[in-house]
Enzyme design. Structure first.
Site, PDB file in Angstrom:
ATOM      1  CG  ASP A  73      -3.353   1.919  -3.115  1.00  0.00           C
ATOM      2  OD1 ASP A  73      -3.730   2.274  -1.980  1.00  0.00           O
ATOM      3  OD2 ASP A  73      -3.241   0.737  -3.442  1.00  0.00           O
ATOM      4  CD1 TRP A  98       1.432   4.970  -8.285  1.00  0.00           C
ATOM      5  CD2 TRP A  98       2.679   3.165  -8.727  1.00  0.00           C
ATOM      6  NE1 TRP A  98       0.751   4.210  -9.196  1.00  0.00           N
ATOM      7  CE2 TRP A  98       1.495   3.099  -9.494  1.00  0.00           C
ATOM      8  CE3 TRP A  98       3.621   2.141  -8.837  1.00  0.00           C
ATOM      9  CZ2 TRP A  98       1.216   2.035 -10.349  1.00  0.00           C
ATOM     10  CZ3 TRP A  98       3.338   1.087  -9.694  1.00  0.00           C
ATOM     11  CH2 TRP A  98       2.158   1.042 -10.428  1.00  0.00           C
ATOM     12  CG  ASP A 117       2.933   7.095   0.054  1.00  0.00           C
ATOM     13  OD1 ASP A 117       2.028   7.496  -0.708  1.00  0.00           O
ATOM     14  OD2 ASP A 117       3.215   5.891   0.206  1.00  0.00           O
ATOM     15  CG  ASN A 145      -1.032   1.532  -6.812  1.00  0.00           C
ATOM     16  OD1 ASN A 145      -1.424   0.436  -6.402  1.00  0.00           O
ATOM     17  ND2 ASN A 145      -1.865   2.475  -7.212  1.00  0.00           N
ATOM     18  CG  ASP A 146      -1.619  -2.482  -1.854  1.00  0.00           C
ATOM     19  OD1 ASP A 146      -1.749  -1.506  -1.089  1.00  0.00           O
ATOM     20  OD2 ASP A 146      -2.122  -3.598  -1.629  1.00  0.00           O
ATOM     21  CB  VAL A 147       4.399  -0.059  -2.372  1.00  0.00           C
ATOM     22  CG1 VAL A 147       5.734   0.172  -1.705  1.00  0.00           C
ATOM     23  CG2 VAL A 147       4.412  -1.353  -3.177  1.00  0.00           C
TER      24      VAL A 147
HETATM   25  N1  ABN Z   1       1.268   4.384  -1.132  1.00  0.00           N
HETATM   26  C1  ABN Z   1       0.153   4.305  -0.290  1.00  0.00           C
HETATM   27  C2  ABN Z   1       0.161   3.096   0.570  1.00  0.00           C
HETATM   28  C3  ABN Z   1       0.700   3.187   1.843  1.00  0.00           C
HETATM   29  C4  ABN Z   1       0.715   2.064   2.658  1.00  0.00           C
HETATM   30  C5  ABN Z   1       0.222   0.871   2.179  1.00  0.00           C
HETATM   31  C6  ABN Z   1      -0.320   0.798   0.898  1.00  0.00           C
HETATM   32  C7  ABN Z   1      -0.331   1.917   0.086  1.00  0.00           C
END
Ligand code: ABN
Length: 172
Positions: A73, A98, A117, A145-147
């Site tokens: 993501d 992730w 990331d 994984n939206d992190v």
């Molecule tokens: N891991 C990618 C991502 C970064 C920032 C926000 C959402 C997803």
């Protein structure tokens, strides 16, 4: 029954006469230390070391369809001046990630992939790829994984995502 009683009584007496209390305690102590050391011995954490089994390659790492991206993501670092497993210059790879499991079409095997990331520059904006396999809504924080994984890095600013092969996934 008398036979067993006599047998064990005699054996106990023999052992008691031929060993000291200190000797028994010494052996017992040695055994306990030996047993407690067992969990510290090295264990194989992946089915095979990555170096021993570099996956065969197939596909275009600049395309979202590329096999390693099954649970990604984010913006593909391959389109941002880096590669599928290295960060672009001037960015730093996040140590927290992730994890996904993707099937490599070249050998039909499943690999554990770490989506680290790259951090320290503003969002790359190229090749947004959201395949999201295994992703769950954000309220399941441990399964989403939206992190932004830019944590434990000098900067929390997200730039792009890599897909690093960690090792072969174990068969179920
Ligand atoms: N891991 C990618 C991502 C970064 C920032 C926000 C959402 C997803």
């Amino acid at each position: 029954m008398k036979f067993f009683d006599d047998f064990f009584e005699n054996k106990s007496r023999e052992i008691a006469q031929s060993s000291s209390r200190r000797g028994v305690l010494k052996k017992l102590g040695g055994a306990m230390i030996g047993v407690s050391a067992i969990p510290l011995l090295p264990v194989a954490r992946a089915a095979e070391p990555v170096t021993a089994k570099v996956p065969q390659e197939e596909g275009d790492p600049a395309s979202c369809d590329y096999w390693r991206y099954c649970a990604v993501d984010g913006y593909l670092c391959e389109c941002c001046g880096g590669t599928y497993n290295t960060c672009p210059p001037g960015t730093e790879m996040s140590p927290i990630t992730w994890i996904g499991t993707c099937r490599n079409p070249a050998d039909g095997r499943n690999y554990v992939i770490s989506y680290n990331d790259c951090c320290g520059k503003s969002s790359c904006g190229n090749c947004l790829c959201m395949r999201d396999e295994g992703d769950r809504p954000l309220y399941r924080a441990d399964k989403s994984n939206d992190v932004n994984w830019c944590l434990g890095t000098d900067s929390i600013v997200y730039h792009c995502s890599t897909a690093v092969v960690v090792g072969l996934a174990l068969d179920k």
